[in-house]
Design an enzyme around this catalytic site. Structure first.
Site, short mmCIF file in Angstrom:
data_model
loop_
_atom_site.label_atom_id
_atom_site.label_comp_id
_atom_site.label_asym_id
_atom_site.label_seq_id
_atom_site.Cartn_x
_atom_site.Cartn_y
_atom_site.Cartn_z
N GLU A 1 0.82 -1.43 0.02
CA GLU A 1 -0.15 0.13 0.04
C GLU A 1 0.98 1.09 0.00
O GLU A 1 0.61 2.19 -0.52
CB GLU A 1 -0.79 0.16 1.28
CG GLU A 1 -2.07 -0.94 1.11
CD GLU A 1 -3.16 -0.70 0.12
OE1 GLU A 1 -3.64 0.48 0.18
OE2 GLU A 1 -3.61 -1.50 -0.48
N HIS B 1 -3.26 -8.91 -2.85
CA HIS B 1 -2.14 -7.99 -3.12
C HIS B 1 -0.96 -8.92 -3.43
O HIS B 1 0.06 -8.15 -4.17
CB HIS B 1 -1.73 -7.40 -1.46
CG HIS B 1 -2.80 -6.03 -0.98
ND1 HIS B 1 -3.73 -6.17 -0.66
CD2 HIS B 1 -2.26 -4.70 -1.07
CE1 HIS B 1 -4.35 -5.01 -0.41
NE2 HIS B 1 -3.63 -4.15 -0.70
#
Ligand code: DGL
Length: 270
Positions: A162, A196
């Site tokens: 992130e 992710h």
């Protein structure tokens, strides 16, 4: 007509990208809850509250079908949502089942009793909340017998991705693979059980070695969605427009998304 794709942050873009390639005419509304990522360190009640709120936003955007492109939300919240929350006429699907069907060599909807499969030793890489839920092992047990699963909770990897700190993400992936290999020296297959992680797929494969088959969800979920919409075309909702929504800072999230997908992605505030 639009289908909603939800993730705690940027990881679900790996699924969106694969769906977009498989179904290029289907409008997709993406919702990333970056203000609250990572979910993997939260408790199940918290994940349920955040996931239902984000899903509600996708219903408002004209989606009747929402894919939770987040294993953590699928593991911690999906069953409760399906049992008592999803409104009439709407559907919410997770990302575990297509992956487990691929691993256990099953066709969609094959509900025959569990049987022996070729893969015997499976390494599961996922967030702490997904590992704690044991949802993967539960779904696997419905379909296969005699499969040994060793799970590694990959703390820190989602935060690093992130933050677009790929050097840290790579170092963490290598150390989590080492830790897994100390528990299971020779896995046959590895599951990237967090959306992710496909952004780090090369590092996982390199650290695991070429003999380990690495399963990641994006293309499996895209194939399964195409199949589902063939059978249930009415589930493509009334929304006409693709959009990218975020609870985070739209500029910052757009920059990261553009970097990951290597095409211009523009987020707006959810
Ligand atoms: N992409 C989410 C998943 O698949 C990440 C969860 C998190 O925010 O920790 O689990």
């Amino acid at each position: 007509m639009a289908v909603g794709i939800f993730d705690s942050g940027l990881g679900g873009l790996t699924v969106l990208d694969a769906v977009h390639k498989r179904l290029p005419d289907l409008p997709l509304v993406y919702m990333g809850d970056s203000a609250h990522a990572p979910y993997g360190v939260r408790d199940a009640d918290d994940i349920y509250a955040l996931t239902t709120k984000a899903t509600e936003r996708l219903f408002e955007a004209g989606c009747d079908l929402v894919i939770l492109a987040c294993n953590t939300a699928s593991a911690a919240a999906l069953r409760k949502m399906q049992d008592s929350w999803v409104p009439e006429g709407k559907r919410v699907l997770g990302v575990f089942v297509p992956l487990i069907e691929a691993l256990t060599e099953r066709q969609w909807g094959d509900n025959s009793p569990p049987r022996e499969v070729a893969t015997k030793h499976v390494a599961l890489f996922a967030t702490p909340a997904t590992v704690r839920s044991r949802a993967f092992q539960r779904e696997l047990a419905f379909r296969a017998i005699g499969v040994d699963v060793e799970a590694q909770a990959c703390g820190g990897v989602v935060d690093a991705i992130e933050d677009a700190d790929m050097i840290l993400a790579e170092a963490l992936v290598r150390s989590h693979v080492d830790a897994l290999k100390r528990k299971m020296p020779e896995p046959d297959a590895a599951i990237l059980g967090c959306t992710h992680y496909p952004l780090m797929a090369e590092t996982f494969q390199d650290a695991l070695g070429p003999e380990v088959k690495v399963f990641s969800q994006a293309s499996l979920v895209a194939e399964s969605l195409a199949d589902y919409l063939d059978r249930r075309p009415e589930m493509v909702g009334p929304g006409q427009k693709s959009a990218f929504l975020t609870t985070g800072d739209p500029q910052r999230v757009s920059d990261r998304a553009t970097q990951f997908l290597r095409r211009q992605i523009t987020f707006e505030a959810a």
